[in-house]
Scaffold this motif. Structure first.
Motif, PDB file in Angstrom:
ATOM      1  N   LYS A   1      87.107  21.698 -17.222  1.00 20.54           N
ATOM      2  CA  LYS A   1      86.634  21.762 -15.838  1.00 20.54           C
ATOM      3  C   LYS A   1      85.490  22.756 -15.666  1.00 20.54           C
ATOM      4  O   LYS A   1      85.500  23.839 -16.232  1.00 20.54           O
ATOM      5  CB  LYS A   1      87.775  22.139 -14.902  1.00 20.54           C
ATOM      6  N   LEU A   2      84.522  22.356 -14.852  1.00 22.71           N
ATOM      7  CA  LEU A   2      83.440  23.221 -14.405  1.00 22.71           C
ATOM      8  C   LEU A   2      83.626  23.379 -12.903  1.00 22.71           C
ATOM      9  O   LEU A   2      83.330  22.462 -12.130  1.00 22.71           O
ATOM     10  CB  LEU A   2      82.079  22.603 -14.723  1.00 22.71           C
ATOM     11  N   ASN A   3      84.162  24.525 -12.514  1.00 22.65           N
ATOM     12  CA  ASN A   3      84.577  24.726 -11.121  1.00 22.65           C
ATOM     13  C   ASN A   3      85.596  23.646 -10.764  1.00 22.65           C
ATOM     14  O   ASN A   3      86.636  23.561 -11.392  1.00 22.65           O
ATOM     15  CB  ASN A   3      83.365  24.735 -10.198  1.00 22.65           C
ATOM     16  N   ASP A   4      85.290  22.773  -9.802  1.00 22.12           N
ATOM     17  CA  ASP A   4      86.239  21.723  -9.410  1.00 22.12           C
ATOM     18  C   ASP A   4      85.896  20.379 -10.040  1.00 22.12           C
ATOM     19  O   ASP A   4      86.542  19.371  -9.752  1.00 22.12           O
ATOM     20  CB  ASP A   4      86.267  21.578  -7.880  1.00 22.12           C
ATOM     21  N   ARG A   5      84.872  20.361 -10.886  1.00 21.79           N
ATOM     22  CA  ARG A   5      84.427  19.102 -11.495  1.00 21.79           C
ATOM     23  C   ARG A   5      84.890  19.018 -12.941  1.00 21.79           C
ATOM     24  O   ARG A   5      84.907  20.017 -13.654  1.00 21.79           O
ATOM     25  CB  ARG A   5      82.894  19.017 -11.425  1.00 21.79           C
ATOM     26  N   GLN A   6      85.278  17.802 -13.353  1.00 21.98           N
ATOM     27  CA  GLN A   6      85.681  17.587 -14.739  1.00 21.98           C
ATOM     28  C   GLN A   6      84.423  17.368 -15.571  1.00 21.98           C
ATOM     29  O   GLN A   6      83.846  16.284 -15.565  1.00 21.98           O
ATOM     30  CB  GLN A   6      86.627  16.381 -14.842  1.00 21.98           C
ATOM     31  N   ILE A  25      84.137  17.816 -18.997  1.00 22.56           N
ATOM     32  CA  ILE A  25      84.579  17.087 -20.190  1.00 22.56           C
ATOM     33  C   ILE A  25      86.033  16.705 -19.948  1.00 22.56           C
ATOM     34  O   ILE A  25      86.826  17.537 -19.504  1.00 22.56           O
ATOM     35  CB  ILE A  25      84.476  17.950 -21.467  1.00 22.56           C
ATOM     36  N   SER A  26      86.399  15.473 -20.257  1.00 22.61           N
ATOM     37  CA  SER A  26      87.766  15.033 -19.971  1.00 22.61           C
ATOM     38  C   SER A  26      88.770  15.743 -20.871  1.00 22.61           C
ATOM     39  O   SER A  26      88.449  16.148 -21.990  1.00 22.61           O
ATOM     40  CB  SER A  26      87.895  13.521 -20.164  1.00 22.61           C
ATOM     41  N   GLU A  27      89.988  15.888 -20.368  1.00 21.91           N
ATOM     42  CA  GLU A  27      91.047  16.512 -21.168  1.00 21.91           C
ATOM     43  C   GLU A  27      91.331  15.710 -22.429  1.00 21.91           C
ATOM     44  O   GLU A  27      91.629  16.270 -23.489  1.00 21.91           O
ATOM     45  CB  GLU A  27      92.324  16.664 -20.333  1.00 21.91           C
ATOM     46  N   ASN A  28      91.245  14.393 -22.324  1.00 25.63           N
ATOM     47  CA  ASN A  28      91.490  13.542 -23.500  1.00 25.63           C
ATOM     48  C   ASN A  28      90.484  13.834 -24.606  1.00 25.63           C
ATOM     49  O   ASN A  28      90.837  13.897 -25.791  1.00 25.63           O
ATOM     50  CB  ASN A  28      91.428  12.064 -23.118  1.00 25.63           C
ATOM     51  N   THR A  29      89.236  14.010 -24.219  1.00 26.16           N
ATOM     52  CA  THR A  29      88.208  14.312 -25.217  1.00 26.16           C
ATOM     53  C   THR A  29      88.431  15.689 -25.821  1.00 26.16           C
ATOM     54  O   THR A  29      88.299  15.876 -27.037  1.00 26.16           O
ATOM     55  CB  THR A  29      86.804  14.229 -24.586  1.00 26.16           C
ATOM     56  N   LEU A  30      88.791  16.655 -24.978  1.00 25.92           N
ATOM     57  CA  LEU A  30      89.093  17.987 -25.502  1.00 25.92           C
ATOM     58  C   LEU A  30      90.237  17.941 -26.500  1.00 25.92           C
ATOM     59  O   LEU A  30      90.173  18.562 -27.568  1.00 25.92           O
ATOM     60  CB  LEU A  30      89.459  18.944 -24.359  1.00 25.92           C
TER      61      LEU A  30
END
Length: 417
Positions: A313-318, A320-325
């Motif tokens: 997350k970048l502030n309130d925006r995703q 990079i997705s959690e799946n990719t991480l």
């Protein structure tokens, strides 16, 4: 009843004060340990200077600059007016480019569905559609398991990025694909080429538009000398003496038998400051490569780390997705992630808990991230500015890195008690 409530409130406030005081005391112990480690190394003339940033959650536990950003001249003599290090100095982050720039770029392209880590490289680079190379995937490049040779002096044959790509196409593999992890700059140069092909943008422009600007990394770029804004840049090596040794000294294991070391003599004869130290990045890739070339500050590097620590997350925006991480930060059979190192036998991750990740750069840079404690350590050291040792190598920073990460782990363990 009211007196009891007041008493309880006083007790709660006292407890909070005591806990805060204990945390402050433990933080001061951590700061003292890091100060001692780095000041001792500087006083012993082992390193010229350093910048360190330790952050837990949203709290910066410690950020400081030590010593000098420029200390020695090309003859390895002390400058009359050495330049003191500040936390705002740009550092040549060397191979941290692989993770901060290239790996993050690949993450974004995966998120957008433009590539898959299991895609064969030959889907993007047609020259790899050969019997010996068509099984190499993007995953192999990210994990250094593609079988590529570890290093090659491209500048003997090329001074343009597009020509350097073509040379890699023709080089034979050294190892069986997927048989082992053999750290290679070539794989990340190829990842840079893939990013350019998929995005239709030069590598530096892709990173600027899709990473640096969105994360407000205002002091991160390739080729900083082309931008007069940046006047605080840390000096690195005096020319490229170690890479000269790599092509002349067979004992290092990089010498190419078919190459005459004297057939090229474009070595820089001055102290590098704002020019990427890595020879292949500078001479053969125009200062822009997937394996090296980024200059940045400790605060800007932290912005990428914060995204990775905050589940993308970048502030309130995703961002990079959690799946990719999860895909990139899951240990493989060689105890590493995609791009990032996850092996806690590495000095900069020594004994860190499972899930920790990091990387180093040849100039003296390193990052360690410990998700279990939501903490990270960024250490930037310009070790090359003191020149080669009598052994003809640069000073080994691993003991420093290990001491600092151990101090951070002690702080985390003590904080729980």
């Amino acid at each position: 009843m009211q007196k009891k409530l007041i008493s309880l409130l006083i007790i709660l406030l006292l407890n909070q004060y005591i806990v805060a005081a204990q945390h402050t005391e433990k933080q001061e112990v951590l700061i003292a340990k890091i100060n001692t480690i780095l000041e001792n190394e500087i006083n012993q003339s082992n390193i010229p200077g350093a910048v360190v940033l330790v952050k837990q959650g949203d709290v910066t536990l410690y950020k400081n600059a030590f010593g000098y950003a420029s200390l020695n001249n090309f003859d390895n003599k002390r400058l009359q007016n050495p330049e003191k290090t500040t936390v705002n100095h740009l550092y040549d982050i060397a191979s941290l480019t692989k993770v901060i720039g290239t790996t993050t770029s690949i993450m974004l392209l995966v998120d957008q569905g433009l590539i898959n880590v299991e895609d064969p490289v030959c889907d993007y680079i047609k020259a790899f559609n050969t019997p010996d190379k068509n099984k190499i995937t993007i995953r192999h490049l990210l994990t250094h398991t593609a079988g590529l040779i570890e290093w090659f002096p491209f500048y003997y044959y090329s001074n343009k990025r597009k020509d350097t790509y073509k040379i890699i196409d023709k080089l034979p593999l050294k190892y069986a694909i997927g048989s082992g992890r053999h750290y290679s700059d070539l794989g990340f140069i190829l990842l840079g080429e893939i990013i350019e092909k998929v995005s239709n943008l030069p590598l530096d422009q892709f990173m600027e538009q899709h990473i640096f600007k969105p994360l407000r990394m205002e002091h991160t770029l390739f080729n900083p000398l082309k931008n007069e804004t940046y006047n605080k840049i840390t000096a690195t090596s005096h020319g490229n003496p170690f890479e000269n040794r790599m092509v002349t000294d067979a004992s290092l294991g990089f010498k190419i038998d078919s190459l005459n070391p004297n057939q090229w003599n474009g070595w820089r004869q001055y102290t590098l400051k704002g020019e990427v130290n890595d020879g292949n990045a500078w001479y053969a890739n125009e200062g822009v490569s997937g394996h090296a070339g980024i200059f940045s500050t400790v605060d800007d590097l932290q912005k990428v780390i914060d995204v990775l620590k905050n589940k993308g997350k970048l502030n309130d925006r995703q961002f990079i997705s959690e799946n990719t991480l999860d895909l990139f930060l899951t240990q493989d059979e060689f105890k590493n992630g995609l791009g990032w190192v996850m092996n806690n036998s590495s000095a900069y991750l020594k004994n860190a808990p499972k899930g920790s990740f990091g990387h180093t750069g040849f100039t003296g840079t390193s990052i360690a991230v410990i998700p279990k404690y939501d903490i990270s350590v960024i250490l930037l050291i310009n070790r090359q500015n003191l020149g080669l040792l009598a052994s003809k190598s640069y000073y080994n920073l691993n003991p420093i890195r290990e001491k600092i990460v151990t101090s951070v782990l002690d702080y985390c363990d003590n904080k729980k008690n």
